[in-house]
Scaffold this motif. Structure first.
Motif, short mmCIF file in Angstrom:
data_model
loop_
_atom_site.label_atom_id
_atom_site.label_comp_id
_atom_site.label_asym_id
_atom_site.label_seq_id
_atom_site.Cartn_x
_atom_site.Cartn_y
_atom_site.Cartn_z
N ARG A 36 0.83 -1.21 0.00
CA ARG A 36 0.00 0.00 0.00
C ARG A 36 0.86 1.27 0.00
NH1 ARG A 36 -5.60 -0.51 1.80
NH2 ARG A 36 -6.16 -2.73 1.77
N ARG A 105 7.40 -6.49 -6.25
CA ARG A 105 7.53 -7.64 -5.34
C ARG A 105 9.00 -7.82 -4.91
NH1 ARG A 105 2.67 -9.35 -4.82
NH2 ARG A 105 3.37 -10.71 -3.16
N ARG A 126 -0.37 -12.34 1.02
CA ARG A 126 -0.95 -13.20 -0.03
C ARG A 126 -0.03 -14.38 -0.37
NH1 ARG A 126 -3.71 -9.60 1.13
NH2 ARG A 126 -5.38 -8.57 -0.03
N ARG A 184 -2.63 -13.37 -10.98
CA ARG A 184 -1.40 -12.77 -11.49
C ARG A 184 -0.34 -13.86 -11.67
NH1 ARG A 184 -0.62 -9.91 -5.77
NH2 ARG A 184 0.47 -11.59 -4.72
O1 DC Z 1 -3.90 -7.12 2.61
P1 DC Z 1 -4.10 -5.75 1.94
O2 DC Z 1 -5.53 -5.49 1.51
O3 DC Z 1 -3.56 -4.63 2.77
O4 DC Z 1 -3.22 -5.81 0.60
C1 DC Z 1 -3.30 -4.84 -0.42
C2 DC Z 1 -2.85 -5.46 -1.74
O5 DC Z 1 -1.45 -5.72 -1.69
C3 DC Z 1 -3.51 -6.78 -2.11
O6 DC Z 1 -4.67 -6.61 -2.90
C4 DC Z 1 -2.44 -7.53 -2.86
C5 DC Z 1 -1.15 -6.93 -2.38
N1 DC Z 1 -0.40 -7.84 -1.50
C6 DC Z 1 0.39 -8.79 -2.10
O7 DC Z 1 0.39 -8.89 -3.33
N2 DC Z 1 1.17 -9.61 -1.36
C7 DC Z 1 1.17 -9.51 -0.02
N3 DC Z 1 1.98 -10.32 0.69
C8 DC Z 1 0.34 -8.57 0.63
C9 DC Z 1 -0.45 -7.74 -0.14
#
Ligand code: DC
Length: 220
Positions: A36, A105, A126, A184
């Motif tokens: 974010r 990433r 995630r 993705r």
């Molecule tokens: O958990 P969150 O809603 O705060 O995460 C926001 C976005 O960040 C989520 O839609 C995908 C990405 N994200 C990610 O790709 N990998 C992670 N480890 C955490 C979040």
């Protein structure tokens, strides 16, 4: 000891992870907040996540630093504490898009792994169980039905005093976010083979937390 909690948006990961960490005396690492913070930078600088070259160029100008103040994670973007401006729908939607880019990433991978090396963590995101911490002692895949997740988010927004909230739009946004995060090419959201599935649709926060703490204590 490290605990990985992955799952879709709105499943209750941050509430549960925070409470679990507090009860075990672990550090709670919110990886979504890091994605974010990058999204905030892209929004502020008018950079589209569709323009991968522009994101890649800007990534060198971004510094993300994580600090813990009174046990709470604070995110610094280029030396400014942006923690308070991360949890809006616009920032979440941008983060879902920009987090699909390999350069974004790659930027956060070692930051996350180093925190897990330094502390006992409950880390949510995630790809924590599948990619960041493949050797985590406990992996949880926390989910809930789309309908329940949309209702929770709706209640949260009403609670915050927002009046212009539309439940069906929230549900559509959640479905779009699930698709982006799961489909993705790089580090998509999926349940790790050795993760334990917890469906929180009809569980209270305490029930979910107690379940995870019991599992953690069995592994201590
Ligand atoms: O958990 P969150 O809603 O705060 O995460 C926001 C976005 O960040 C989520 O839609 C995908 C990405 N994200 C990610 O790709 N990998 C992670 N480890 C955490 C979040």
């Amino acid at each position: 000891m490290n605990i990985a909690i992955d799952g879709p948006a709105g499943a209750g990961k941050s509430t549960i992870a925070k409470k679990t960490a507090r009860e075990l005396g672990f550090i709670y690492v919110d990886t979504g907040a890091m994605y974010r913070a990058i999204a905030v930078y892209l929004i502020d600088n008018n950079i589209s996540p569709a323009d991968e070259d522009a994101v890649e160029k800007s990534i060198e100008d971004i510094s993300i630093v994580i600090k813990y103040e009174d046990g709470a994670q604070q995110v610094y973007l280029n030396e400014k504490n942006v923690t308070g401006s991360l949890r809006t729908e616009a920032v979440g939607n941008m983060a879902s898009k920009s987090s699909a880019l390999p350069c974004v990433r790659a930027k956060l991978l070692s930051l996350q792994r180093n925190l897990a090396k330094e502390y006992d963590v409950v880390m949510d995101g995630r790809d924590i169980g599948t990619n960041i911490l493949p050797d985590a002692e406990l992996k949880i895949y926390l989910t809930a039905s789309t309908d329940v997740r949309a209702r929770r988010r709706y209640a949260e927004l009403i609670d915050k005093g927002e009046s212009d909230v539309d439940l069906s739009k929230i549900e559509r946004d959640i479905e779009l976010r699930d698709r982006q995060d799961m489909e993705r090419a790089i580090a998509p959201l999926r349940q790790a083979e050795d993760a334990i599935l917890v469906d929180s649709s009809y569980m209270t926060i305490d029930q979910v937390t107690d379940t995870i703490i019991k599992l953690a204590k069995d592994r201590l």
